[in-house]
Design an enzyme around this catalytic site. Structure first.
Site, short mmCIF file in Angstrom:
data_model
loop_
_atom_site.label_atom_id
_atom_site.label_comp_id
_atom_site.label_asym_id
_atom_site.label_seq_id
_atom_site.Cartn_x
_atom_site.Cartn_y
_atom_site.Cartn_z
N HIS A 182 -10.91 11.24 -24.60
CA HIS A 182 -11.19 11.72 -23.24
C HIS A 182 -11.75 13.13 -23.30
O HIS A 182 -11.38 13.93 -24.14
CB HIS A 182 -9.98 11.60 -22.31
N ASP A 186 -6.55 19.07 -26.75
CA ASP A 186 -6.40 18.04 -25.72
C ASP A 186 -7.56 18.07 -24.74
O ASP A 186 -7.53 18.80 -23.76
CB ASP A 186 -5.06 18.26 -24.99
N GLU A 196 -9.00 11.55 -17.52
CA GLU A 196 -7.74 11.07 -18.10
C GLU A 196 -6.55 11.81 -17.51
O GLU A 196 -5.51 11.21 -17.22
CB GLU A 196 -7.77 11.26 -19.62
N GLU A 197 -6.72 13.12 -17.31
CA GLU A 197 -5.60 13.94 -16.83
C GLU A 197 -5.24 13.63 -15.38
O GLU A 197 -4.18 14.02 -14.91
CB GLU A 197 -5.93 15.43 -16.99
N ASP A 222 -6.61 10.71 -28.93
CA ASP A 222 -6.23 11.76 -28.00
C ASP A 222 -5.38 12.77 -28.77
O ASP A 222 -4.19 12.58 -28.96
CB ASP A 222 -5.44 11.18 -26.83
N HIS A 270 -2.66 21.94 -21.91
CA HIS A 270 -2.65 22.17 -20.46
C HIS A 270 -2.44 23.64 -20.11
O HIS A 270 -2.04 23.96 -19.00
CB HIS A 270 -1.61 21.30 -19.75
#
Length: 361
Positions: A172, A191, A225-226, A253, A329
């Site tokens: 992603h 990520d 995706e998130e 991922d 994140h």
């Protein structure tokens, strides 16, 4: 990747300010699946609150469970042993850190790659141009539009005798700042910038080789995706609706943050046992790493969209801990945290899977 840390949902959920695209995706409430047995209709502020608390979920509003066509429920044949070592080994010598490092250096300069704002749109357009510039002429690169600004990207190499069957290699492309999705800095190096450049390097090496797959091979860079596996859900729904014979999805991922000693984590929940078994053999044959099984939980990443539609899927992970990288994140998920020596071993895994499952000669 959606990482879970347990929390209690408050009765009144406080909104998080957003300057993201208004209307469109979040013009009305979305149906959010929090577990196999729990779904709730939520507005944008509630969904962003889930993200800020790192609660895994699937947005199933546009991807309701559907009947899998008979032609797919039987599934195409799948190899259980390695038979293409002679074809795979020469490819491994072509794998390099150079392109992944260069691409990821640029990819992490966007403020963020949030799927529902202009950063997500711009980063996706940049990635599209980059893929086109790196892939060989036999690769057809297209976009897949969604109800939000960021597009998914699909690069396809046609097969020969079984071109109607497709092997998918995926990652992603979006990143997110859990506290401020719209304007917060989210380099997303691991990520999932790491997965993005892992499959890009696999595409570069395989597409420029002389090998020809019997089955079609597609490389997917999913948007959103998130936001609850949005991009992969749209694509899986379309493929199933069209009756496409998807052999398997191998999803990457996060591939750049190893433990000591380094291993390949094999996700054992919401994945296919046969596919994971083949991946273990590929890791043993084409890397110097061992494998460790672990569970990732509900809606862990985009492979879950294929599993939900009855398609084989597997996820080889950078280590054996779902929350092993606490930088994701946040602003700390930077290029300097990525171990490219570890990352390129996942390129080997992708190449081994492509050749074995597509029956490339």
């Amino acid at each position: 990747m959606q990482v879970f840390r347990a929390f209690l949902l408050a009765v009144a959920i406080l909104p998080i300010a957003s300057n993201a695209a208004t209307g469109g995706l979040y013009a009305s409430n979305r149906l959010i699946q929090l577990s196999e047995t729990r779904t709730e209709w939520m507005n944008e502020s509630q969904i962003l609150d889930l993200i800020s608390h790192q609660q895994r979920f699937r947005d199933i509003t546009d991807a309701r469970p559907q009947t899998i066509p008979i032609s797919l429920s039987s599934q195409p044949t799948f190899p259980t042993t390695l038979t293409h070592q002679a074809q795979v080994q020469p490819l491994l010598g072509q794998v390099s850190e150079t392109v992944p490092r260069s691409v990821l250096t640029n990819f992490t300069t966007f403020t963020n790659r949030y799927y529902n704002n202009n950063n997500g749109k711009r980063s996706s357009a940049w990635l599209l141009d980059t893929i086109k510039s790196i892939a060989s002429s036999r690769v057809n690169v297209t976009t897949f539009a969604h109800r939000f600004p960021q597009s998914s990207i699909i690069a396809r190499i046609n097969g020969t005798s079984h071109n109607d069957e497709v092997v998918i290699i995926s990652a992603h492309q979006d990143s997110i700042n859990g506290n401020n999705p719209d304007t917060g800095r989210a380099p997303g190096a691991d990520d999932d910038g790491s997965g993005t450049v892992t499959i890009l390097e696999a595409l570069r090496v395989f597409s420029k080789s002389s090998l020809v797959p019997k089955r079609a091979v597609e490389f997917h860079w999913y948007a959103g995706e998130e936001g609850g596996l949005l991009g992969s859900a749209d694509i899986a729904k379309q493929y199933i609706s069209d009756g496409r014979a998807v052999v398997a999805d191998l999803h990457f991922d996060m591939t750049g943050y190893p433990t000591n000693p380094p291993v390949v984590g094999i996700v054992t929940d919401y994945t296919d046992d046969d596919t994971s078994g083949l991946v273990r053999q590929i890791v043993g044959a084409y890397t110097d790493l061992s494998t460790v099984d672990f569970t990732c939980g509900y809606a862990c990443s985009d492979h879950a969209s294929w599993t939900a539609n009855g398609v084989r899927a597997a996820l080889p992970f950078e280590n054996q801990y779902v929350d092993g990288n606490n930088n994701i994140h946040t602003t700390r998920d930077t290029l300097g945290t990525v171990d490219f020596g570890h990352l390129v071993k996942f390129v080997n895994i992708a190449l081994g899977f492509i050749v074995e499952v597509s029956d490339a000669q």
